[in-house]
Design a protein around this motif. Structure first.
Motif: not given
Length: 102
Positions: A6-7, A30, A48-49, A54-55, A58, A72, A76-77, A81
Motif C-alpha cells: 500500500t501507499t 487510496f 479509502n480507509p 473498507y475491509q 480490500m 500495509v 490507519q489501514e 485490516l
C-alpha cells in the motif's frame, strides 16, 4: 499469487518493493492517482480507509487480483485490516506491517 504494497505514492513502498525483490508485486494507494500512473505504471486504486466497508472492499480487491500478501504502510489501514485479519486468513491472505520489513 501476488503481493500488494500500500501507499504506492511513497518512497517507502518502492524501498520495500526493491527489498522483497519479487516479480509479482503490485503497488496501490487510496489517494488520488493520476490516470497515467494507474495505466502506465500498473498502480492499483485502493479503497479509502474512511469507507465503512473498507475491509470488505480490500478483501474483494485482493481476491480479484490474486493477492495473497498485503504489506500495509500506514497505521490507519493496518489497524483496520488487522481488525479483519481472521476474515482475510480464511482466504489465505496475510496482512503484514510493511514498516517492520523496511
Amino acid at each position: 499469487m501476488s503481493i500488494l504494497i500500500t501507499t504506492a505514492t511513497s518512497a517507502q513502498a518502492y524501498k520495500l518493493k526493491n527489498k522483497l525483490n519479487n516479480p509479482d508485486i503490485l503497488l496501490g494507494d487510496f489517494s488520488d492517482l493520476p490516470d497515467f500512473m494507474v495505466k502506465s505504471m500498473g498502480l492499483l486504486k485502493l479503497p479509502n480507509p474512511a469507507s465503512v466497508s473498507y475491509q470488505h472492499e480490500m478483501l474483494t480487491l485482493c481476491l480479484d487480483n490474486g493477492i495473497d500478501t498485503v504489506y500495509v504502510l500506514t497505521g490507519q489501514e493496518l489497524e483496520l485490516l488487522r481488525e479483519s485479519a481472521l476474515l482475510f486468513k480464511e482466504y489465505n491472505i496475510d496482512i503484514l506491517d510493511g514498516q517492520i520489513e523496511i
